[in-house]
Design a protein around this motif. Structure first.
Motif, short mmCIF file in Angstrom:
data_model
loop_
_atom_site.label_atom_id
_atom_site.label_comp_id
_atom_site.label_asym_id
_atom_site.label_seq_id
_atom_site.Cartn_x
_atom_site.Cartn_y
_atom_site.Cartn_z
N TYR A 232 -5.66 3.36 1.80
CA TYR A 232 -6.09 1.96 1.90
C TYR A 232 -7.37 1.74 1.09
N ALA B 116 -5.14 -8.72 1.92
CA ALA B 116 -6.35 -7.89 2.00
C ALA B 116 -7.10 -8.15 3.30
N LEU C 216 0.83 -1.22 0.00
CA LEU C 216 0.00 0.00 0.00
C LEU C 216 0.85 1.26 0.00
N ALA D 188 -5.17 -6.51 6.25
CA ALA D 188 -5.34 -5.06 6.25
C ALA D 188 -6.75 -4.66 6.66
N GLU D 189 -7.75 -5.39 6.19
CA GLU D 189 -9.13 -5.09 6.56
C GLU D 189 -9.33 -5.22 8.06
N LYS E 242 -6.72 -0.80 -1.87
CA LYS E 242 -6.81 -2.15 -1.31
C LYS E 242 -7.05 -3.23 -2.36
#
Length: 428
Positions: free
Chosen positions: A290, A302, A270, A305-306, A294
């Protein structure tokens, strides 16, 4: 960095009986008078919100509970350390003037490694250690504390004892970094600063919010505490800890260290997409970047990060809910954290989590610690805590009899209360 004064009286921990047992063992080992024995009380911690984001510089919440590690000790006459454990056999001996080196093979980590790690951390920070300790250490009630920061509690206990006998006056911030040195540099764990921060900075009646990027805490008072109709201003909730029976060695776990790596890889992708050369942690990624970028992440990255970005939002909302005493909303946020840990972080103790959510009086539940072993926690209405504990114990035993058989009957589900910070207790 000093925590504000607490707003009430926690359930007394350690009790006089627990202190007497520890002192008696130190007397037997050392031959010294019981009045000379000092005791470090290091509570375990829970993290209601902020799961798995401390190592990414996130903002996390923490409070201690009225269970923990007790280390009774007297100063040695010289540099020797002599230790006995209430949970493990044998006596360990070494000297504080012996040079300690990091453990290369993580399979060699034993109960005594944390004491050596404390000496290592102090040595490498330039502190002069001349006296050792003669001590006895025990987790209260032999509690299997997986998921409650037991390693940090043990490390801090040794740090505080060694500092005490060597007349070293260190701040909580100093000891947070020293414990991080034990975990990261000596033992080879990828832990953040949440655990030692919670143990050293928490105060009864407050929820600690720790910004793991700046290493700065803030405190939010539980407004309903002063209105509580319960004795001694106790909060209208208790904490359930339900143990899974799942165990494995955390340093060997692909689960924890691999997910830390995946979070960093998500951050790296990112940041690169936005033209930034910052260190790859998700806190350095702007939420707007993000959302815009994303789609470039593969499925695993993914998900990680979520979880981070959604958990950061839950922490902010949780702060507001705690401040106004809204346990219903706080509980919903805690449960949502648990769901994200399952879906996006792929934690494994799903069945125990789901049983807790169905228990009478439970307002919210999630994993405690990494979520691959150990326990789950729940916030429960005070007057239904025992009923909920009985329900969880019976349902989990029905669904997982083999795992439950590994846990002593009186330790399968614990009813706890909020605690206070670590302290050295002198004989009165």
């Amino acid at each position: 960095m000093v925590a504000p004064a607490g707003g009430g009286s926690p359930s007394r921990w350690p009790s006089d009986e627990e202190l007497d047992i520890v002192r008696k063992n130190v007397v037997e080992i050392s031959g010294r008078d019981a009045r000379e024995v000092r005791v470090v009380a290091c509570p375990y911690r829970i993290c209601p919100l902020g799961a798995h984001i401390d190592h990414q510089g996130g903002i996390v919440t923490a409070m201690t509970i009225n269970y923990g590690v007790l280390l009774g000790f007297v100063p040695s006459d010289d540099a020797e350390v002599v230790l006995q454990s209430g949970q493990f056999k044998g006596i360990t001996r070494f000297r504080v003037d012996d040079l300690q080196k990091p453990i290369e093979n993580r399979g060699n980590i034993t109960w005594e490694s944390y004491a050596r790690g404390a000496v290592y951390a102090l040595q490498n920070s330039g502190y002069d250690l001349r006296k050792g300790i003669i001590g006895y250490i025990s987790g209260v009630n032999g509690l299997d504390s997986s998921g409650l920061s037991s390693s940090a509690a043990v490390g801090i206990a040794y740090l505080l004892a060694l500092e005490n006998v060597n007349d070293l006056v260190l701040s909580p911030v100093d000891n947070i970094q020293l414990d991080k040195s034990i975990e990261n540099r000596y033992l080879g764990l990828e832990n953040g600063i949440l655990d030692p921060s919670a143990i050293l900075l928490s105060r009864y009646g407050y929820l600690t919010f720790m910004d793991c990027k700046t290493a700065s805490p803030s405190y939010v008072y539980f407004s309903e505490l002063s209105k509580s109709q319960q004795p001694q201003g106790r909060p209208p909730f208790k904490i359930l800890l339900a143990f899974s029976g799942l165990q494995h060695n955390l340093p060997k776990s692909r689960g924890y260290n691999m997910r830390v790596f995946e979070c960093k890889e998500a951050a790296r992708a990112l940041l690169c997409a936005s033209g930034s050369e910052d260190a790859p942690i998700l806190r350095k990624v702007d939420p707007g970047v993000y959302e815009a970028q994303k789609c470039i992440l593969d499925e695993n990255l993914a998900k990680r990060a979520e979880h981070y970005f959604s958990e950061m939002k839950r922490v902010v909302k949780g702060r507001e809910a705690w401040a106004r005493g809204d346990l219903q909303e706080l509980g919903q946020l805690i449960s949502a954290s648990g769901r994200s840990s399952i879906v996006n972080y792929e934690c494994e103790m799903i069945q125990l989590y789901e049983i807790l959510l169905k228990a009478p009086g439970v307002l919210g539940a999630r994993f405690s610690g990494a979520g691959f072993r150990g326990c789950c926690l729940a916030i429960v209405e005070s007057d239904r805590a025992e009923e909920a504990a009985a329900y969880v114990g019976a349902e989990y035993e029905r669904s997982q009899p083999e795992l439950v058989s590994k846990i002593p009957a009186d330790r399968r589900v614990l009813v706890c209360e909020p605690g206070d910070s670590a302290q050295v207790i002198l004989q009165s």
